[in-house]
Design a protein around this motif. Structure first.
Motif, PDB file in Angstrom:
ATOM      1  N   GLY A   1      35.402  21.378  59.737  1.00 18.58           N
ATOM      2  CA  GLY A   1      36.379  20.657  60.551  1.00 18.58           C
ATOM      3  C   GLY A   1      36.567  21.287  61.914  1.00 18.58           C
ATOM      4  N   ARG A   2      36.648  22.611  61.967  1.00 17.80           N
ATOM      5  CA  ARG A   2      36.859  23.289  63.238  1.00 17.80           C
ATOM      6  C   ARG A   2      35.642  23.168  64.144  1.00 17.80           C
ATOM      7  NH1 ARG A   2      40.599  28.452  63.844  1.00 17.80           N
ATOM      8  NH2 ARG A   2      40.306  27.627  65.942  1.00 17.80           N
TER       9      ARG A   2
ATOM     10  N   GLU B   1      35.078  19.623  65.637  1.00 17.05           N
ATOM     11  CA  GLU B   1      36.098  19.365  66.657  1.00 17.05           C
ATOM     12  C   GLU B   1      35.847  20.198  67.901  1.00 17.05           C
ATOM     13  OE1 GLU B   1      39.193  17.479  68.435  1.00 17.05           O
ATOM     14  OE2 GLU B   1      38.308  17.005  66.490  1.00 17.05           O
TER      15      GLU B   1
ATOM     16  N   GLY C   1      33.770  12.314  61.901  1.00 15.96           N
ATOM     17  CA  GLY C   1      35.189  12.131  61.617  1.00 15.96           C
ATOM     18  C   GLY C   1      35.459  10.839  60.863  1.00 15.96           C
TER      19      GLY C   1
ATOM     20  N   ARG D   1      40.185  20.745  61.484  1.00 20.62           N
ATOM     21  CA  ARG D   1      40.096  19.867  62.651  1.00 20.62           C
ATOM     22  C   ARG D   1      41.387  19.876  63.459  1.00 20.62           C
ATOM     23  NH1 ARG D   1      38.785  13.780  61.226  1.00 20.62           N
ATOM     24  NH2 ARG D   1      40.946  13.783  60.516  1.00 20.62           N
TER      25      ARG D   1
ATOM     26  N   ARG E   1      41.866  21.183  67.236  1.00 20.11           N
ATOM     27  CA  ARG E   1      42.236  20.185  68.236  1.00 20.11           C
ATOM     28  C   ARG E   1      43.448  20.632  69.042  1.00 20.11           C
ATOM     29  NH1 ARG E   1      42.290  14.059  66.326  1.00 20.11           N
ATOM     30  NH2 ARG E   1      40.046  14.535  66.292  1.00 20.11           N
TER      31      ARG E   1
END
Length: 309
Positions: free
Chosen positions: A13-14, A17, A139, A159, A163
Motif C-alpha cells: 500500500g505504501r 501510493e 487501487g 496507502r 498519502r
C-alpha cells in the motif's frame, strides 16, 4: 494473519501510493520548469529534492531536472524513487502472494515487467501518466476484489499513511520554494483535486482556500485530514474494542496530529506551513514505527520492507 504477510501488505500500500504521488509531484514541478523561463532551475530542483528527503549534490554543482529524474523517478534501487517503489511493491506482493487476488498480483507483476521499457523509452510526462494509471488500476483492484478483512485493512492503512505524508510534502514544496514552485491551481490539478475543489468552493479560487482544501477537506480522499482519519479507522478495525494504549500507540500518534490540524485556526496553519507539514511527516513516520512494533516482528531485515528514504 502471519506478521510477515501483514508487513508486506502494509508496504505494498505504501509503495504504490509513493510511486503515484511522487509522479504527481514531479510532473507538476517539471512542467513549471518547462513553462516558466524565469524559474531558477538549480533552486527549484534543490528544494524539491530536500522536501522529498533526497540528498542533493554539493553546492558547487548545478542541479538539473535530469538529476531530479535520475534520483526520484528512474532509480530502481532506491525505494524513494518511482521505479524503486514499484519494484519494492512487486517484491512484497511476491512474499504475500498467498493472500492477494490473482488480478492484483498480475497488475503488480505486469507493472514491474514493463518498467525497463518505460524508464528507457518514455518521455517523463508519458512515464508519469503511465505510473498514475497503473497506481489507479492497482487501487481499483484492491477495492474491488479484496474482502474487507485484515488483508484490506493493512493495504489501505499503508496507502493512507503514505498519502498523508506525500500530500504534506506536496504542500511543503509550495511553501518552501516560493516563486520557484507551482501555483496552487497546478498542485490541485496534480492531485486530481481541482474540479472537486471548485465544486466545494463554488468556483472561487484563492491560495488560502486551496491550501485549506488539501489540508482539511473531510471528504476528498487525498486531503491530509481524510487520509489520517482513514488510517485511524483501519487501526480501529484491526483491533475493534481495544482502547488506545499510550503515547506510543499508532492511533494516538495519528490522532494527535490530526486533531492539531483539524482544530487549529487556519491562519495559524498557513503562517507556519512548512513546520506544520514537517510535523505531519514526522507523525506519519512515528506511526509507521509504532505499527511495526505492534504488528510486525522485530529483528527482521528491512530490505525492501519499510526502508527509510
Amino acid at each position: 494473519m502471519l506478521s510477515r504477510i501483514a508487513e508486506s501488505l502494509f508496504w505494498i500500500g505504501r509503495y504504490i501510493e509513493r510511486a503515484d504521488d511522487t509522479a504527481r509531484i514531479l510532473d507538476a514541478h517539471l512542467q513549471l520548469l518547462l513553462e516558466d523561463p524565469w524559474v531558477e532551475e538549480d533552486l527549484a530542483c534543490r528544494s524539491l529534492l530536500a522536501v522529498m528527503g533526497a540528498t542533493g549534490p554539493s553546492e558547487d554543482v548545478q542541479v538539473t531536472r535530469q538529476d531530479v529524474l535520475d534520483t526520484l523517478a528512474f532509480n530502481r534501487v532506491s525505494p524513494g524513487a518511482i521505479a524503486g517503489s514499484l519494484t519494492a511493491a512487486r517484491e512484497n506482493a511476491r512474499r504475500a502472494r498467498e493472500v492477494l487476488s490473482s488480478q492484483l498480483w498480475e497488475a503488480l507483476n505486469t507493472t514491474w515487467n514493463a518498467l525497463p521499457t518505460r524508464t528507457s523509452r518514455s518521455t517523463p510526462p508519458h512515464f508519469f501518466g503511465w505510473v498514475r494509471e497503473r497506481a489507479a488500476l492497482v487501487g481499483g483492484i484492491v477495492d474491488a476484489t479484496t474482502a474487507r478483512d485484515s488483508t484490506h485493512q493493512f493495504l489501505v492503512l499503508g496507502r493512507s499513511i503514505e498519502r498523508a505524508d506525500m500530500t504534506a510534502r506536496l504542500i511543503a514544496t509550495r511553501a518552501l520554494a516560493g516563486s520557484a514552485a507551482p501555483g496552487w491551481t497546478t498542485l490541485l490539478r496534480s492531485c486530481g483535486a481541482h474540479e472537486a475543489y471548485l465544486r466545494t468552493n463554488r468556483g472561487r479560487e484563492a491560495d488560502r482556500l486551496a491550501a485549506e482544501f488539501l489540508l482539511l477537506d473531510p471528504s476528498f480522499p487525498r486531503s491530509v485530514l481524510y487520509s489520517l482519519n482513514r488510517a485511524e479507522a483501519c487501526l480501529g478495525e484491526l483491533e475493534p474494542g481495544v482502547r488506545r494504549k499510550g503515547d506510543d500507540d499508532p492511533r494516538t500518534v495519528l490522532g494527535r496530529i490530526r486533531s492539531g490540524l483539524e482544530y487549529r485556526p487556519m491562519l495559524k496553519l498557513l503562517g507556519n506551513l512548512p513546520q506544520e507539514m514537517e510535523d505531519v511527516q514526522r507523525a506519519c513516520s512515528e506511526a509507521s514505527d509504532a505499527i511495526k512494533l505492534r504488528y510486525f516482528p522485530s529483528g527482521v531485515s528491512d530490505d525492501w520492507i519499510g526502508d527509510p528514504w
